[in-house]
Design a protein around this motif. Structure first.
Motif, PDB file in Angstrom:
ATOM      1  N   VAL A  34       0.834  -1.201   0.000  1.00  0.00           N
ATOM      2  CA  VAL A  34       0.000   0.000   0.000  1.00  0.00           C
ATOM      3  C   VAL A  34       0.872   1.255   0.000  1.00  0.00           C
ATOM      4  O   VAL A  34       0.590   2.217  -0.717  1.00  0.00           O
ATOM      5  CB  VAL A  34      -0.956  -0.009   1.206  1.00  0.00           C
ATOM      6  CG1 VAL A  34      -1.775   1.274   1.243  1.00  0.00           C
ATOM      7  CG2 VAL A  34      -1.884  -1.210   1.137  1.00  0.00           C
ATOM      8  N   ASN A  35       1.939   1.253   0.801  1.00  0.00           N
ATOM      9  CA  ASN A  35       2.845   2.409   0.811  1.00  0.00           C
ATOM     10  C   ASN A  35       3.500   2.613  -0.548  1.00  0.00           C
ATOM     11  O   ASN A  35       3.695   3.753  -0.998  1.00  0.00           O
ATOM     12  CB  ASN A  35       3.914   2.226   1.885  1.00  0.00           C
ATOM     13  CG  ASN A  35       3.373   2.447   3.289  1.00  0.00           C
ATOM     14  OD1 ASN A  35       2.348   3.116   3.472  1.00  0.00           O
ATOM     15  ND2 ASN A  35       4.033   1.895   4.273  1.00  0.00           N
ATOM     16  N   TRP A  36       3.837   1.527  -1.213  1.00  0.00           N
ATOM     17  CA  TRP A  36       4.428   1.648  -2.546  1.00  0.00           C
ATOM     18  C   TRP A  36       3.434   2.234  -3.546  1.00  0.00           C
ATOM     19  O   TRP A  36       3.792   3.080  -4.376  1.00  0.00           O
ATOM     20  CB  TRP A  36       4.900   0.273  -3.019  1.00  0.00           C
ATOM     21  CG  TRP A  36       5.527   0.296  -4.372  1.00  0.00           C
ATOM     22  CD1 TRP A  36       6.815   0.646  -4.688  1.00  0.00           C
ATOM     23  CD2 TRP A  36       4.881  -0.034  -5.615  1.00  0.00           C
ATOM     24  NE1 TRP A  36       7.008   0.541  -6.048  1.00  0.00           N
ATOM     25  CE2 TRP A  36       5.850   0.130  -6.639  1.00  0.00           C
ATOM     26  CE3 TRP A  36       3.606  -0.460  -5.948  1.00  0.00           C
ATOM     27  CZ2 TRP A  36       5.558  -0.113  -7.979  1.00  0.00           C
ATOM     28  CZ3 TRP A  36       3.308  -0.695  -7.275  1.00  0.00           C
ATOM     29  CH2 TRP A  36       4.278  -0.522  -8.279  1.00  0.00           C
ATOM     30  N   GLN A  37       2.184   1.795  -3.460  1.00  0.00           N
ATOM     31  CA  GLN A  37       1.160   2.323  -4.357  1.00  0.00           C
ATOM     32  C   GLN A  37       0.912   3.818  -4.088  1.00  0.00           C
ATOM     33  O   GLN A  37       0.707   4.590  -5.020  1.00  0.00           O
ATOM     34  CB  GLN A  37      -0.147   1.537  -4.182  1.00  0.00           C
ATOM     35  CG  GLN A  37      -0.148   0.169  -4.846  1.00  0.00           C
ATOM     36  CD  GLN A  37      -0.321   0.256  -6.349  1.00  0.00           C
ATOM     37  OE1 GLN A  37      -0.266   1.328  -6.931  1.00  0.00           O
ATOM     38  NE2 GLN A  37      -0.521  -0.885  -6.986  1.00  0.00           N
ATOM     39  N   ILE A  38       0.916   4.200  -2.827  1.00  0.00           N
ATOM     40  CA  ILE A  38       0.727   5.617  -2.499  1.00  0.00           C
ATOM     41  C   ILE A  38       1.842   6.463  -3.101  1.00  0.00           C
ATOM     42  O   ILE A  38       1.608   7.558  -3.634  1.00  0.00           O
ATOM     43  CB  ILE A  38       0.662   5.794  -0.967  1.00  0.00           C
ATOM     44  CG1 ILE A  38      -0.612   5.152  -0.414  1.00  0.00           C
ATOM     45  CG2 ILE A  38       0.717   7.263  -0.585  1.00  0.00           C
ATOM     46  CD1 ILE A  38      -0.702   5.162   1.096  1.00  0.00           C
ATOM     47  N   SER A  39       3.076   5.953  -3.047  1.00  0.00           N
ATOM     48  CA  SER A  39       4.202   6.686  -3.623  1.00  0.00           C
ATOM     49  C   SER A  39       4.077   6.811  -5.129  1.00  0.00           C
ATOM     50  O   SER A  39       4.577   7.779  -5.719  1.00  0.00           O
ATOM     51  CB  SER A  39       5.515   5.986  -3.270  1.00  0.00           C
ATOM     52  OG  SER A  39       5.689   5.911  -1.869  1.00  0.00           O
ATOM     53  N   GLN A  40       3.418   5.841  -5.774  1.00  0.00           N
ATOM     54  CA  GLN A  40       3.256   5.891  -7.222  1.00  0.00           C
ATOM     55  C   GLN A  40       2.168   6.870  -7.650  1.00  0.00           C
ATOM     56  O   GLN A  40       2.260   7.460  -8.733  1.00  0.00           O
ATOM     57  CB  GLN A  40       2.915   4.488  -7.746  1.00  0.00           C
ATOM     58  CG  GLN A  40       3.977   3.433  -7.486  1.00  0.00           C
ATOM     59  CD  GLN A  40       5.285   3.727  -8.173  1.00  0.00           C
ATOM     60  OE1 GLN A  40       5.312   4.093  -9.346  1.00  0.00           O
ATOM     61  NE2 GLN A  40       6.384   3.576  -7.453  1.00  0.00           N
TER      62      GLN A  40
END
Length: 212
Positions: A34-40
């Motif tokens: 989820v954190n990776w998706q938010i960064s994207q």
């Protein structure tokens, strides 16, 4: 569709955290995905703020459930600790208590590696219910919330407004005609018929169906 997306996902300040928490509770994704998706999706400053808000809400939700479930299990934990003290061979339980505080279920869950794509979440939850009793309760409550609402149905589906339970006996040709007529009316900017005309059309249509 763009307006609907902006309403629910466009503004991080008004974003419902339960939508993200539900993804975190999936052992295939967890917090790291989820954190990776938010960064994207968002820029750096907004992403940092949203990540912190997500972690804070997740921990607060877990602490609330742990407090509620801890009050009900307080008597049971006291009796079990008493039995462990009496049967503490080589003082092993005393050693565990003196070695520092144990990690919470949430920390253990987030630190474990991600599960594979072919995971059956229902089976995984049943097998790990003894290890993650508090998280299991959160999962049952959060994932029980329906994600679909009337607004999304009206935005993305035309058939749902035509082929309703009261018109379930319409033929495919009639449904196609109704949908096409609606599109033609929108294209030519014609006003819709008044309610009383719709009632007459429905009555006429029902009479035709009864004759068949």
């Amino acid at each position: 569709m763009k307006r609907k997306y902006d309403k629910y996902w466009g503004n991080p300040e008004s974003l419902n955290m339960l939508l993200l928490i539900a993804v975190v509770l999936n052992p295939q994704y967890k917090l790291i995905f989820v954190n990776w998706q938010i960064s994207q999706v968002f820029n750096y400053d907004v992403a940092i703020q949203l990540k912190g808000k997500l972690e804070s809400c997740l921990k607060s939700l877990f602490e609330e459930y742990r407090h509620e479930m801890g009050e009900g299990l307080q008597g049971e934990s006291q009796s079990s600790s008493y039995s462990r003290c009496n049967n503490d061979r080589y003082r092993y339980h005393q050693f565990l208590q003196s070695s520092g505080p144990n990690k919470s279920e949430l920390s253990k869950y987030l630190e474990e590696s991600l599960e594979g794509e072919d995971l059956n979440i229902r089976i995984w939850s049943n097998l790990n219910s003894s290890r993650f009793s508090i998280l299991g309760k959160i999962v049952r409550d959060v994932l029980a919330i329906p994600l679909t609402i009337v607004a999304s149905e009206l935005a993305f589906s035309t058939g749902g407004r035509v082929f309703d339970p009261y018109r379930s006996s319409l033929t495919p040709r009639m449904v196609e005609a109704l949908i096409c007529t609606q599109d033609w009316l929108k294209e030519t900017h014609l006003s819709m018929l008044p309610n009383e005309d719709f009632e007459e059309l429905e009555k006429f249509e029902q009479d035709k169906i009864n004759q068949v």
